[in-house]
Scaffold this active site. Sequence first.
Site, PDB file in Angstrom:
ATOM      1  CB  CYS A 161      -0.837  -0.006   1.007  1.00  0.00           C
ATOM      2  SG  CYS A 161      -2.479   0.877   0.801  1.00  0.00           S
ATOM      3  CG  HIS A 179      -3.572  -3.707   3.013  1.00  0.00           C
ATOM      4  ND1 HIS A 179      -2.780  -2.912   3.849  1.00  0.00           N
ATOM      5  CD2 HIS A 179      -4.176  -2.488   2.676  1.00  0.00           C
ATOM      6  CE1 HIS A 179      -2.752  -1.936   3.768  1.00  0.00           C
ATOM      7  NE2 HIS A 179      -3.784  -1.425   3.143  1.00  0.00           N
ATOM      8  CD  GLU A 222      -1.529  -6.344   4.925  1.00  0.00           C
ATOM      9  OE1 GLU A 222      -1.250  -6.530   3.743  1.00  0.00           O
ATOM     10  OE2 GLU A 222      -1.705  -5.148   5.496  1.00  0.00           O
TER      11      GLU A 222
HETATM   12  N1  GLN Z   1      -1.936   6.697   2.691  1.00  0.00           N
HETATM   13  C1  GLN Z   1      -1.934   6.009   1.641  1.00  0.00           C
HETATM   14  C2  GLN Z   1      -3.354   6.189   1.078  1.00  0.00           C
HETATM   15  O1  GLN Z   1      -4.290   6.503   1.607  1.00  0.00           O
HETATM   16  C3  GLN Z   1      -1.642   4.396   1.911  1.00  0.00           C
HETATM   17  C4  GLN Z   1      -2.877   3.799   2.762  1.00  0.00           C
HETATM   18  C5  GLN Z   1      -2.313   2.627   3.434  1.00  0.00           C
HETATM   19  O2  GLN Z   1      -1.012   2.303   3.223  1.00  0.00           O
HETATM   20  N2  GLN Z   1      -3.129   1.923   3.862  1.00  0.00           N
HETATM   21  O3  GLN Z   1      -3.713   5.807  -0.278  1.00  0.00           O
END
Ligand code: GLN
Length: 538
Positions: free
Chosen positions: A382, A508, A510
């Site tokens: 992410c 994600h 995970e």
């Molecule tokens: N801050 C980033 C976004 O909002 C990544 C978010 C995250 O890593 N969950 O896109």
Amino acid sequence: MAKYIFITGGVISSLGKGIATASIAKILESAGFRVSLIKFDPYLNVDPGTMNPYQHGEVYVTHDGAETDLDLGHYERFTNARLGRINNVTTGQIYSTVLARERKGDYLGKTIQVIPHITNEIKDRIKAVAKETKAEIILMEVGGTVGDIESLPFLEAARQFGLEEGRANALYIHLTLVPYIRAADEIKTKPTQHSVGTLREIGIQPDILLCRTEKPLNDEVKSKISLFCNVPQNAVIEALDVSSIYEIPLIFKNQGLDKIILKHFGLKARHSDLNHWQEKVVDKVLYPKHKTTIAVVGKYIELQDAYKSIYEALRHGGIANDCLVEIKKIDSETIELEGPQKMLSGVSGVLVPGGFGYRGIEGKIKAIQYARENNLPFFGICLGMQCAAIEFARNCLKIKRANSTEFVKHTKEPVISLLEEQRKIKQMGATMRLGEYPCRLLKGTLAYQAYGKADIYERHRHRYEFNNRYRGALVKKGMVFSGIYPKKNLVEILELKGHPWFVGVQFHPEFQSKPNKAHPLFAEFIKASMLFAARRGP
Ligand code: GLN
């Protein structure tokens, strides 16, 4: 008709109620029953999505895009239950529903009260899960510790539920602490007596006690607990500290916990098989053949819970490779101060997890540059993937000001930016790109190789996206966009040509990894790190 288990906690928090709940669900599932689980969270937030990791730890995301308590992560890792929005109930949700109904006039002039209106809404949520999931056994974990003011409505609802559904269909399990006092060389049962006393005051007599302890409990201690707490001695279960959480289902089963529960419900085990779990999970964790060290470079490193699913998924990747994964937690701000070389020279892989806000970003970017230039396996998740794109643009394309509009709102080089639809949103809660989205993989890439197929589904939680304006330029310099969300042509996965294992994912992974079914990207990342270590030599 479903059977219901309520799990409460006593004496102190952090006894591992979530893992205990997941472990009980596991042994019942392995006895052949379809289970579902609910976590009750007594706070007033509608969901934990708006909470700071320091307050709450990780926010776990379900397939249907709910931002939930991290205990749902334990439940999904231990069992096959597919959980969603309905499986995490907060006081905030209960009150929002009841108040909206009151404003509509649905209560026909009545006074709205905690009992019965709030408690009825809680019970309705339980029935909704039973109906929707068709689970045979529903396990419910009540957040907080018995004696807290805010969890009282949930406990009252639990009491009423047992009365209404019949005591033979409801079971109460209490997790408590039985401390060992070193100076006296004694195990103390008094805190347990008090906490069961508090539970009984509100009308709940526990059927089973799970006693968290650092020393084995002898028969004398068990019989004392049994007598004072009015629980049969065979239902006083020892929950001894263990080195891996994945041992806990076995420990419970060895003490006959599954049998006691099924007997209460008048059910018979259909089969009983935890051998696979023992051999393929626990033995691999306890007796691994290999070892590797992975650096996790994040901003909430000092918190145990902030990257819970990441840490677990790394261990799963280890299990898949018969390898112990040692996790070196590195605060990205120290990399800003000390440089990456000093912090990363001994590790065999770098993982940069998700996150929000600018603090610590430059350290993450430095860590990524170091991994890229030193052929060190890199896994960006992410925010970690977004940082990888920024790093590549800055250092390989010489776009020095490359940035995300999250960090510099009006940056001239928005390699990461908001889509038009996100720009219009003003409200914070539940407004990110959330939950499962499809992703199409490009053949001949690391991603394709890991998954072994072209179409995958992964869970998301972010606002910002890779800006397609930069795609062509990055591709020219060797970046490969190996995963795309076809409908909107959004970048989901990036890789690097010529690097042994450099993968950034916008989603994600995970959240879908399990100890007995490691997520393919985590398994491949660990494998790559083992190869890196072998190449580097001792
Ligand atoms: N801050 C980033 C976004 O909002 C990544 C978010 C995250 O890593 N969950 O896109």
